[in-house]
Design a protein around this motif. Structure first.
Motif, PDB file in Angstrom:
ATOM      1  N   ALA A  95      13.577  -8.001 109.439  1.00 55.72           N
ATOM      2  CA  ALA A  95      12.213  -8.533 109.441  1.00 55.72           C
ATOM      3  C   ALA A  95      12.132  -9.802 110.283  1.00 55.72           C
ATOM      4  O   ALA A  95      11.169 -10.011 111.031  1.00 55.72           O
ATOM      5  CB  ALA A  95      11.755  -8.815 108.017  1.00 55.72           C
ATOM      6  N   ARG A  96      13.148 -10.636 110.180  1.00 51.85           N
ATOM      7  CA  ARG A  96      13.157 -11.884 110.946  1.00 51.85           C
ATOM      8  C   ARG A  96      13.208 -11.602 112.448  1.00 51.85           C
ATOM      9  O   ARG A  96      12.472 -12.208 113.241  1.00 51.85           O
ATOM     10  CB  ARG A  96      14.357 -12.739 110.522  1.00 51.85           C
ATOM     11  CG  ARG A  96      14.373 -14.142 111.129  1.00 51.85           C
ATOM     12  CD  ARG A  96      15.502 -14.976 110.560  1.00 51.85           C
ATOM     13  NE  ARG A  96      15.336 -15.197 109.123  1.00 51.85           N
ATOM     14  CZ  ARG A  96      16.065 -14.599 108.183  1.00 51.85           C
ATOM     15  NH1 ARG A  96      17.028 -13.742 108.519  1.00 51.85           N
ATOM     16  NH2 ARG A  96      15.847 -14.843 106.905  1.00 51.85           N
ATOM     17  N   GLU A  97      14.043 -10.638 112.842  1.00 48.17           N
ATOM     18  CA  GLU A  97      14.147 -10.293 114.269  1.00 48.17           C
ATOM     19  C   GLU A  97      12.830  -9.734 114.793  1.00 48.17           C
ATOM     20  O   GLU A  97      12.362 -10.110 115.870  1.00 48.17           O
ATOM     21  CB  GLU A  97      15.275  -9.276 114.471  1.00 48.17           C
ATOM     22  CG  GLU A  97      15.469  -8.879 115.930  1.00 48.17           C
ATOM     23  CD  GLU A  97      16.609  -7.898 116.110  1.00 48.17           C
ATOM     24  OE1 GLU A  97      16.791  -7.402 117.237  1.00 48.17           O
ATOM     25  OE2 GLU A  97      17.328  -7.618 115.111  1.00 48.17           O
ATOM     26  N   ARG A  98      12.230  -8.840 114.030  1.00 46.20           N
ATOM     27  CA  ARG A  98      10.966  -8.247 114.464  1.00 46.20           C
ATOM     28  C   ARG A  98       9.844  -9.277 114.488  1.00 46.20           C
ATOM     29  O   ARG A  98       8.972  -9.248 115.363  1.00 46.20           O
ATOM     30  CB  ARG A  98      10.605  -7.072 113.557  1.00 46.20           C
ATOM     31  CG  ARG A  98      11.479  -5.855 113.782  1.00 46.20           C
ATOM     32  CD  ARG A  98      11.243  -4.750 112.767  1.00 46.20           C
ATOM     33  NE  ARG A  98       9.852  -4.281 112.761  1.00 46.20           N
ATOM     34  CZ  ARG A  98       9.414  -3.305 111.980  1.00 46.20           C
ATOM     35  NH1 ARG A  98      10.259  -2.698 111.133  1.00 46.20           N
ATOM     36  NH2 ARG A  98       8.150  -2.913 112.031  1.00 46.20           N
ATOM     37  N   ALA A  99       9.866 -10.214 113.546  1.00 40.71           N
ATOM     38  CA  ALA A  99       8.848 -11.268 113.524  1.00 40.71           C
ATOM     39  C   ALA A  99       8.975 -12.153 114.759  1.00 40.71           C
ATOM     40  O   ALA A  99       7.960 -12.542 115.360  1.00 40.71           O
ATOM     41  CB  ALA A  99       8.984 -12.100 112.255  1.00 40.71           C
ATOM     42  N   ARG A 100      10.193 -12.470 115.150  1.00 39.82           N
ATOM     43  CA  ARG A 100      10.382 -13.292 116.356  1.00 39.82           C
ATOM     44  C   ARG A 100       9.912 -12.548 117.607  1.00 39.82           C
ATOM     45  O   ARG A 100       9.335 -13.145 118.527  1.00 39.82           O
ATOM     46  CB  ARG A 100      11.848 -13.707 116.468  1.00 39.82           C
ATOM     47  CG  ARG A 100      12.212 -14.828 115.496  1.00 39.82           C
ATOM     48  CD  ARG A 100      13.670 -15.194 115.538  1.00 39.82           C
ATOM     49  NE  ARG A 100      13.905 -16.418 114.762  1.00 39.82           N
ATOM     50  CZ  ARG A 100      15.024 -16.670 114.105  1.00 39.82           C
ATOM     51  NH1 ARG A 100      16.024 -15.792 114.106  1.00 39.82           N
ATOM     52  NH2 ARG A 100      15.159 -17.803 113.433  1.00 39.82           N
ATOM     53  N   GLU A 101      10.156 -11.252 117.653  1.00 34.56           N
ATOM     54  CA  GLU A 101       9.673 -10.459 118.783  1.00 34.56           C
ATOM     55  C   GLU A 101       8.147 -10.453 118.834  1.00 34.56           C
ATOM     56  O   GLU A 101       7.547 -10.564 119.914  1.00 34.56           O
ATOM     57  CB  GLU A 101      10.200  -9.023 118.680  1.00 34.56           C
ATOM     58  CG  GLU A 101      11.692  -8.897 118.909  1.00 34.56           C
ATOM     59  CD  GLU A 101      12.208  -7.492 118.629  1.00 34.56           C
ATOM     60  OE1 GLU A 101      11.398  -6.637 118.177  1.00 34.56           O
ATOM     61  OE2 GLU A 101      13.407  -7.247 118.858  1.00 34.56           O
TER      62      GLU A 101
END
Length: 261
Positions: A95-101
């Motif tokens: 979720a954190r990676e996708r949020a940063r993207e």
């Protein structure tokens, strides 16, 4: 609203126009199942939306509210953009990676550690947009996305809308800014008295004086200027760029070949 027949097509930007009380926000809130019709039906990607399938509508149709504070709930921007994914059970790291993207997509990666409620109006709208995009919807709905923004932040939000459209996501927006609608929309839908009273390309709608008068709307600045300058009526410019190009072409002196001929 009554007798409204409305659809969102793949890969288009639709601007919904009309005066106060025309039904724009009410129509928008039906698109993701926030409201459901008393009669008739709503279908999202072919599936009829009911109380049992409302979650499908909310996943496929992301809604960015006019007041961004209504959807900012977490202590930091990154946490806020992750919020929807975590509710769907996505592991924290993913979720954190996708949020940063998603934040990078709207040019807001530098805000990830900020407290959402201390952001400017334009920044809040970008964060709200990222929170919708992270769920990978088919359609993004924005209710008055430029309301209360200064010209610089309005341009920033408009640029992000155009960018997500280029990614193949359909966009539906309501706005009172006619010039903005003319600059971003592929299709314009006009509402009056709770009904859809006309639609078409910006060129078709903004040169239809009868339709604009019925909905108590005025033509974009460029259209009014083009008419005052008596430019070629068949070209129908609706944006400043289109009008400049048209006038530049008209002002080009004839070539020597043309003169000699």
């Amino acid at each position: 609203m009554h007798d409204v027949d409305f659809e969102v097509r793949p890969n288009e930007v639709v601007a919904l126009l009309g005066g106060n009380g025309a039904g724009k926000s009410t129509l928008l809130e039906h698109l993701n199942g926030t409201l459901t019709p008393d009669a008739g039906e709503l279908r999202v990607t072919g599936r009829k939306v009911t109380a049992e399938t409302r979650s499908h509508a909310r996943k496929e149709v992301g809604f960015v509210f006019q007041d961004p504070d209504t959807q900012l709930v977490a202590p930091t921007v990154l946490d806020d953009v992750m919020f929807g994914l975590r509710n769907y059970g996505v592991p924290a790291d993913d979720a954190r990676e996708r949020a940063r993207e998603a934040l990078a997509t709207v040019d807001a990666a530098h805000l990830e550690e900020r407290v959402p409620h201390y952001l400017s109006g334009g920044e809040k709208r970008l964060v709200g947009l990222a929170g919708v995009l992270v769920l990978e919807p088919s359609v993004v709905v924005l209710d008055e996305p430029l309301a209360g923004l200064d010209p610089e932040r309005s341009r920033l939000v408009a640029d992000r809308i155009e960018a997500i459209s280029r990614e193949g996501i359909s966009v539906v927006l309501s706005t009172h800014d006619i010039d903005f609608a003319a600059s971003v929309a592929d299709r314009v839908c006009v509402m009056a008295d709770g009904n859809l009273v006309g639609e078409g390309t910006p060129q078709e709608v903004f040169y239809d004086e009868g339709l604009l008068e019925r909905a108590n709307l005025h033509a974009p600045t460029t259209v009014r200027l083009a008419k005052s300058l008596d430019v070629d009526g068949s070209r129908r410019p609706v944006t400043e760029t289109e009008l400049v190009e048209l006038l530049s072409g008209a002002a080009t002196p004839p070539s020597k070949t043309q003169v000699d001929g």
